[in-house]
Design an enzyme around this catalytic site. Structure first.
Site, PDB file in Angstrom:
ATOM      1  N   ARG A 194      -5.800  10.480  -1.242  1.00 39.28           N
ATOM      2  CA  ARG A 194      -5.236  10.766  -2.570  1.00 39.28           C
ATOM      3  C   ARG A 194      -6.373  11.015  -3.556  1.00 39.28           C
ATOM      4  O   ARG A 194      -6.302  11.899  -4.397  1.00 39.28           O
ATOM      5  CB  ARG A 194      -4.373   9.599  -3.046  1.00 39.28           C
ATOM      6  N   HIS A 227       0.872  -1.179   0.000  1.00 34.75           N
ATOM      7  CA  HIS A 227       0.000   0.000   0.000  1.00 34.75           C
ATOM      8  C   HIS A 227       0.905   1.224   0.000  1.00 34.75           C
ATOM      9  O   HIS A 227       1.913   1.244   0.696  1.00 34.75           O
ATOM     10  CB  HIS A 227      -0.877  -0.044   1.264  1.00 34.75           C
TER      11      HIS A 227
END
Ligand code: FAD
Length: 584
Positions: free
Chosen positions: A257, A236
């Protein structure tokens, strides 16, 4: 050593293990089922950490075909297509059972239907969740059901090795170690399930539950079971950096994000412009992880060896509303997300490779079954967010049902000579090497050479370093009094992690291309020749045999799935993300 027996022995205490126990019990309540869990029952493993949720086709406009195609696309077309089909088609029954039978409560829409959120890589919003505490809801309800079922629970008892009958034809039990009392039990069983949750914590940085040390995988390997795609390990991109704290590696959600958060190196550059200028921070998880790793390796990392995730411009109000848990978590280690750029690093998240199973969860060894993160093949080269916990629940259920159905009428007992031989490896011996230091060394080797970026030289270097670690490990002592001995348990962990490291290294060497989570800097392209699975097995003479087997395109061919999946997070506005809270 104590001799005991049961009908079904389940090793593990996460979602796959508990679901298997419940299904086997439901199939025949007279069965004597034992769940042996290394961590605390109901409180250990990664199922409990699930935040994002569980992928399932429920909406009339969604379909099995859409979920299936997303899963294969995400997996780089090397998934076991029958396993992936089982995942997709059985996920709805399990969600309905979880709510209506086991008492889970998932978030709902105003019209009373189950709310489904968007996760990356999916063409439809299909992730069922309970706020961002989905795993706690699942594990709490499953634990309650197991506790009242009469299934026997052995807490903080670890499986050490599998046991065979005297002809070595069938797995018929396991050697168990009670970590608190130090006692050994040769537990005979007519079926054994490995559900110990894989080996992501092999790597220096990980959010996964730290007691997991590839035990099921290593047990299966030593017993000669077959493995698939061990090179496939998912990272990740945004694990929190919090110094030496165990919080380092904890995942910061992709929603940040998706909502417009920036990734910045120590020179202040939004470095994703170098790697994926079109999608920038909203690029795929593997690519963003790799880019961060490259920046750090090129010397453009932060003081603590990461990169910055900068979300200050999203504003405190939005951050508090969309990510209250993360806001709090960051504050607790000294970052105010609204004021400070946060130091983050890629973090080892999920193991796609594992024991090869068929759609009924049978491994290649009679009497041995696997489910959840110990099993490989479902996700191919990359797992979609939301498909991991669905896998544990779906295949846990399949395993429980299959084991109950297939119990050998008169199963052989483990050979007592073999049980003694297996236990002898735990006999007391002198030694002064420090296993905890070795664990750090192993984590660093895995991180540097078996992780996000691999190469022929790096893999060869890893092999040499693993040899050295193995040699030093031999000099770690074993106490006569094993009760509660952390160093002794770490020694066992290391033996298992070393075994898994060898498998990862070998499989990564075989795959001379880049695909999904597997990136070879000496072979950076995805090759049309790469549509194979790596298959490994430890032979009786101790050598590991390795082969590339062509993918069996039983339902889809690569040309059927050209084109990109719609990625909801790419379109996410801060407001949409606030409503949907995208996660892992
Ligand atoms: C931070 C985080 C967030 C995640 N979020 C999501 C998400 O939102 N959606 C999603 O789909 N997936 C998510 N995942 C992945 C998901 O958690 C896993 O796919 C899934 O929970 C694995 O289930 P499991 O039953 O195989 O193993 P686990 O739940 O990890 O359980 C493993 C169990 O085995 C026990 N064990 C280990 N060794 C032994 C041994 N030798 N003997 C006996 N017992 C042993 C452990 O104590 C533990 O109880 C997330 C993972 C992490 C790390």
């Amino acid at each position: 050593m104590v001799d005991r027996d049961c009908d079904i022995l389940i090793l593990g205490g996460g979602g796959a293990a508990l679901y298997a126990a419940l299904k086997a019990h439901a199939a025949d309540p007279r069965l004597r089922i034992v769940v042996a869990s290394k961590g605390l029952f109901g409180k250990s493993g990664c199922t409990r950490m699930v935040q994002g949720g569980y992928n399932v086709v429920l909406h009339p406009d969604d379909s099995f075909d859409k979920h299936y195609d997303d899963t294969l696309r995400g997996g780089g077309m090397v998934n076991d297509q029958e396993l992936a089909w089982t995942l997709v088609t059985q996920a709805p029954e399990r969600i309905i059972e979880l709510e209506n039978r086991f008492g889970c409560y998932f978030d709902r829409n105003a019209d009373g239907t189950i709310h489904q959120r968007a996760l990356a890589g999916q063409s439809f919003n299909r992730t069922v969740h309970r706020g961002d505490l989905t795993g706690i809801e699942l594990m709490s309800r499953l634990s309650e059901q197991v506790l009242v079922s009469g299934v026997e629970i052995l807490n903080e008892v670890r499986g050490v090795d599998l046991l065979f009958d005297e002809h070595r034809e069938r797995v018929c039990g396991a050697l168990l170690l009670d970590m608190n009392r130090g006692t050994l039990t040769a537990m005979a069983a007519r079926a054994v399930l490995l559900a110990t949750g894989g080996a992501a914590p092999l790597y220096r940085i990980t959010p996964a539950s730290l007691e997991k040390s590839g035990d099921g995988l290593a047990m299966g390997c030593r017993a000669g079971a077959e493995f698939i795609d061990m090179e496939m390990m998912q990272f990740h991109p945004t694990g929190l950096i919090a110094g030496d704290s165990v919080m380092t590696g904890v995942v910061l959600e992709e929603g940040l994000r998706g909502a417009g958060g920036h990734l910045v190196n120590a020179q202040g550059e939004r470095y994703m412009a170098r790697y994926d200028p079109a999608k920038m921070e909203r690029s795929t998880r593997d690519r963003v992880s790799r880019s961060g790793f490259m920046e750090i390796r090129a010397g453009r990392g932060t003081p603590q060896g990461g990169v910055f995730l900068d979300v200050r411009h999203l504003g405190k109000e939005f951050l508090l509303k969309s990510s209250p848990g993360m806001y709090k978590r960051c504050l607790s280690v000294g970052y105010d997300m609204a004021k400070d750029p946060i130091q983050v690093t890629p973090t080892a998240h999920f193991q796609m490779g594992g024991l090869r199973i068929d759609p009924e969860c049978r491994t290649s060894l009679p009497g041995l079954y696997a489910a959840g993160e110990d099993a490989g093949g479902v996700h191919g080269a990359n797992r979609l967010g939301g498909n991991g916990v669905a896998e544990s629940i779906v295949f846990g259920a399949v395993a429980g049902t299959t084991m109950a159905r297939e119990l050998a009428a008169a199963a052989p007992r483990p050979s007592s000579a073999e049980a003694k031989r297996t236990a002898a490896r735990l006999d007391a011996r002198e030694g002064s090497a420090n296993p905890f230091r070795l664990r750090r060394d192993l984590g660093a080797v895995a991180w540097d050479h078996l992780g996000i970026i691999r190469s022929r030289d790096g893999l060869a270097q890893a092999g040499r370093e693993l040899d050295r670690i193995e040699q030093v490990l031999g000099a770690v002592g074993i106490p006569a009094e094993r009760a509660g001995d952390a160093a002794f348990n770490e020694r066992l962990n290391l033996e298992n992690l070393l075994e898994v490291s060898r498998l990862i290294g070998l499989a990564a060497t075989l795959r001379e291309e880049s695909r999904g989570s597997h990136y070879r800097e000496d072979f950076p392209e995805t090759s049309p020749e790469g549509l194979f699975n790596t298959c490994l097995r430890r032979a009786p003479d101790g050598t590991i045999t390795a082969e590339r087997r062509p993918v069996r395109f039983t339902r889809r061919r690569p040309e059927d799935l050209k084109g990109e999946t719609v990625i909801p997070t790419d379109k996410a506005t801060p407001a949409a993300v606030a409503a949907q809270s995208t996660e892992i």
